[in-house]
Design an enzyme around this catalytic site. Structure first.
Site, short mmCIF file in Angstrom:
data_model
loop_
_atom_site.label_atom_id
_atom_site.label_comp_id
_atom_site.label_asym_id
_atom_site.label_seq_id
_atom_site.Cartn_x
_atom_site.Cartn_y
_atom_site.Cartn_z
N GLU A 88 12.10 -1.14 -7.19
CA GLU A 88 11.77 0.02 -6.35
C GLU A 88 10.52 -0.27 -5.51
OE1 GLU A 88 10.59 3.43 -8.63
OE2 GLU A 88 11.04 4.86 -7.03
N LYS A 128 16.43 9.26 -3.24
CA LYS A 128 16.09 9.66 -4.61
C LYS A 128 16.10 11.18 -4.77
CE LYS A 128 12.42 8.36 -7.96
NZ LYS A 128 11.23 7.47 -8.10
N CYS A 154 15.04 4.94 -10.04
CA CYS A 154 14.01 5.15 -11.06
C CYS A 154 14.11 6.48 -11.82
CB CYS A 154 12.63 4.94 -10.45
SG CYS A 154 11.37 4.54 -11.71
#
Lengths: 297, 297
Positions: free
Chosen positions: A44, A117, A154
């Site tokens: 990331e 995200k 993540c």
């Protein structure tokens, strides 16, 4: 019947120098391509330090549009090597509107798609809500030349809902670029529990959805420029697991690595015959998943 | 601040003799009570063999109402020992209507509540859909003298939705009585993957919901009276894990055992401060969890 693809992860440290970080990624991707890997996942936000360790407006300078310099670089490389690259970057969508985004460069160099995200953390040393607007593209797989990729990022990895949704939408592999580390002030037992939990919950997404999971992380200590925290020791441990959650390849906690594994996409069909969860989901009884909390009535 | 309770699991083999199975459970519960355990979990359907290995109408004779003989036995014992007992039985709800049910006997001997298994498996050697109507009580915790228990049953353990829903409704501990074993004809690598997946996905429910998980199983080989399969080798491995998925106690795969661990219910509050998933769930984007599949549009 089998449909084998070769998956790679490039794990490395990320410093303050964009060009140097880019070169580390490129070197790793070339190693992966030399083994005929079909696809490679980077950590990331791999083009810089994990700047969210503090909340400071100067870090917005790191953001860039898609397409932009980073996707241009990796797109050119993807085409040159004939490999799919999943990169992760601080996306500037508009003036004042930013996302934590993963972009997929197909092996022809084109942008196959992006994932923004959806779950944004915000904890001491992980001030992501300051920088990133939560994604508005939902949990949609990205169609590529090798199949539909379920790219998440993540913090999404702690939410079984994300894995389930992108799987129901047809993802064939789940990818989680991560930047996660230890608080140096925690004791070893706590550090062990945290890293083990990170691995366990992602293996469980493989098991619950009968899909391979590919999860990357960075390594190295990064300081906190604000001085508010002791910084973070990123725990590496990038791994690839199969449809039953079995570990196929794993990187060390403290060294750069390129890990590679064959995965058989046809095996999902075979595993879903012996573990037929999709048949039995009680969709008639799941409505309350859409509630924030089920308070005493 | 802490709120420690002592949790136990009784793991044993289950044969054809009701009285003998009952005695094994009673012996184990007495051992647990002798250590001042507050609550004890038995395996799934512990009063008989895992009869679902075949589909045969004679097995409906094993069913009983709640309250009934088995809950009477364990209710009396619960009161005598001052311990909460979670038992599992083949519930006859009405003529022609049966469930796979877990009943909770509080330490005063009363039935605190019941959970009817919501997800019903049906695979060679696990013909549960023949016997059990899927539960219609939903995913509701059961209030007891020590707190709200999130009781689920076996196949439910493969569905993150079940753990999430009962957690959102206020469960403080998750319990999974199970009857799960190896197909003797599988090779060792497959057996290892299956048992490891069973442990991993339940530890992940602990992690995703920041709750302790208590999961029981039976042991021993049981034959298939129909001769259609080679029967099952139940893999034991009952375990208790904490709010970060860390294993606190685990039984062997092949021997009867009583395992016991302290768990601190207050720790959930502390863990949810460092892992604040409930804050960040994207309930605005989870609607498709209610769909069977998200087909290409």
């Amino acid at each position: 019947m089998s449909h084998i693809i070769k998956v790679a992860i490039v794990q490395h440290a990320c410093g303050d120098d964009y060009a140097e970080n880019l070169q580390r990624s490129i070197d790793g991707i070339k190693k992966a391509a030399a083994t005929s890997a079909d696809i490679v996942l980077l950590p990331e936000l791999h083009t810089g330090p994990y700047f969210c360790v503090e909340a400071h407006t100067r870090h917005f300078e790191r953001a860039e549009p898609i397409p932009g310099p980073t996707t241009d670089h990796f797109g050119t490389l993807a085409k040159e090597l004939g490999i799919i690259i999943i990169c992760s970057l601080f996306e500037k969508r508009s003036i004042g509107l930013y996302h934590n985004t993963a972009a997929v460069l197909d092996s022809n160099g084109e942008i196959a798609g992006r994932y923004r995200k959806m779950h944004i953390p915000d904890d001491p040393g992980y001030y992501e809500k300051f920088y990133f607007t939560p994604g508005d593209l939902g949990f949609k797989p990205i169609q590529t030349s090798i199949g539909k990729l379920g790219v998440l990022v993540c913090w999404d990895q702690w939410f079984p809902e994300a894995a389930r949704l992108i799987s129901l939408a047809g993802a064939e592999i789940l990818f989680y670029p991560s930047a996660i580390g230890w608080d140096p002030s925690d004791d070893q037992a706590e550090k062990d529990r945290q890293c083990e939990a990170w691995i366990t919950i992602q293996r469980a997404h493989a098991i619950a959805n009968n899909l391979p999971v590919v999860s990357s992380n960075r390594i190295g200590h990064e300081t906190d420029p604000s001085g508010a925290t002791a910084g973070a020791d990123f725990w590496g441990s990038s791994f690839i697991c199969g449809q039953q959650g079995e570990i196929l390849a794993q990187a060390p906690a403290d060294a750069a690595a390129v890990i590679i594994s064959d995965i058989d996409l046809e095996r999902t069909d075979r595993i879903r015959r012996i573990w037929p969860y999709l048949r039995d989901r009680r969709i008639d009884a799941y409505q309350d998943i859409l509630r924030r909390h089920i308070d005493d009535e």
